[in-house]
Design a protein around this motif. Sequence first.
Motif, mmCIF file in Angstrom:
data_model
loop_
_atom_site.group_PDB
_atom_site.id
_atom_site.type_symbol
_atom_site.label_atom_id
_atom_site.label_comp_id
_atom_site.label_asym_id
_atom_site.label_seq_id
_atom_site.Cartn_x
_atom_site.Cartn_y
_atom_site.Cartn_z
ATOM 1 N N VAL A 83 37.666 49.341 37.418
ATOM 2 C CA VAL A 83 36.472 48.553 37.702
ATOM 3 C C VAL A 83 36.348 48.389 39.213
ATOM 4 O O VAL A 83 37.320 48.046 39.892
ATOM 5 C CB VAL A 83 36.545 47.172 37.012
ATOM 6 C CG1 VAL A 83 35.341 46.328 37.351
ATOM 7 C CG2 VAL A 83 36.680 47.336 35.506
ATOM 8 N N GLY A 84 35.169 48.649 39.730
ATOM 9 C CA GLY A 84 34.928 48.537 41.164
ATOM 10 C C GLY A 84 34.688 47.105 41.598
ATOM 11 O O GLY A 84 34.673 46.170 40.786
ATOM 12 N N ARG A 85 34.462 46.928 42.876
ATOM 13 C CA ARG A 85 34.235 45.583 43.433
ATOM 14 C C ARG A 85 33.008 44.912 42.843
ATOM 15 O O ARG A 85 32.944 43.693 42.740
ATOM 16 C CB ARG A 85 34.082 45.667 44.949
ATOM 17 C CG ARG A 85 35.366 45.984 45.644
ATOM 18 C CD ARG A 85 35.189 45.929 47.134
ATOM 19 N NE ARG A 85 36.402 46.447 47.770
ATOM 20 C CZ ARG A 85 36.421 47.007 48.941
ATOM 21 N NH1 ARG A 85 35.312 47.138 49.638
ATOM 22 N NH2 ARG A 85 37.551 47.446 49.445
ATOM 23 N N ASN A 86 32.017 45.728 42.484
ATOM 24 C CA ASN A 86 30.780 45.168 41.933
ATOM 25 C C ASN A 86 30.921 44.795 40.453
ATOM 26 O O ASN A 86 29.964 44.337 39.835
ATOM 27 C CB ASN A 86 29.629 46.154 42.116
ATOM 28 C CG ASN A 86 29.861 47.472 41.403
ATOM 29 O OD1 ASN A 86 30.871 47.660 40.738
ATOM 30 N ND2 ASN A 86 28.925 48.391 41.550
ATOM 31 N N GLY A 87 32.108 45.014 39.880
ATOM 32 C CA GLY A 87 32.350 44.655 38.489
ATOM 33 C C GLY A 87 31.957 45.737 37.501
ATOM 34 O O GLY A 87 32.075 45.546 36.305
#
Length: 136
Positions: free
Chosen positions: A57-61
């Motif tokens: 999962v990336g920083r943006n969720g």
Amino acid sequence: MAKAEMNSIKENRERKEAVEKLQKEVNTDLLWNAIIAFQNYPFHTYSGLPFSYTIKVGRNGEFNKELLINRRDKSKSLTWSSIVIALDKALNQKGNVISRPKEIGDIRGISYIYPIFYRLGLIDVPEHIADIMSLQ
């Protein structure tokens, strides 16, 4: 019915629907949906090594299309681009029995992609290999 059991039934239903949609029309969007649905599913490689995966999962969720392969000893990662390349090569062999992972191609992570593609119905494998990969 326990909450865990209800979640399991829901996961299995989602997996079944994802495979059915992918079988009707093979494309990368439907493949991605199936990949999401099969997170934490117990797979076995061609040689019988158990593994599962989660999606990073990336920083943006949001999912960033990198699969983290969970094995007994250590984890590896598998990129979406490798899966797409393998899909293209597997579709070129549709209808043929693919006896081993390298028959799809010399692609990074193919030993993990092979059982995933088998489970999603994208490739046919020899019966004795299917038995090894279905050890559950």
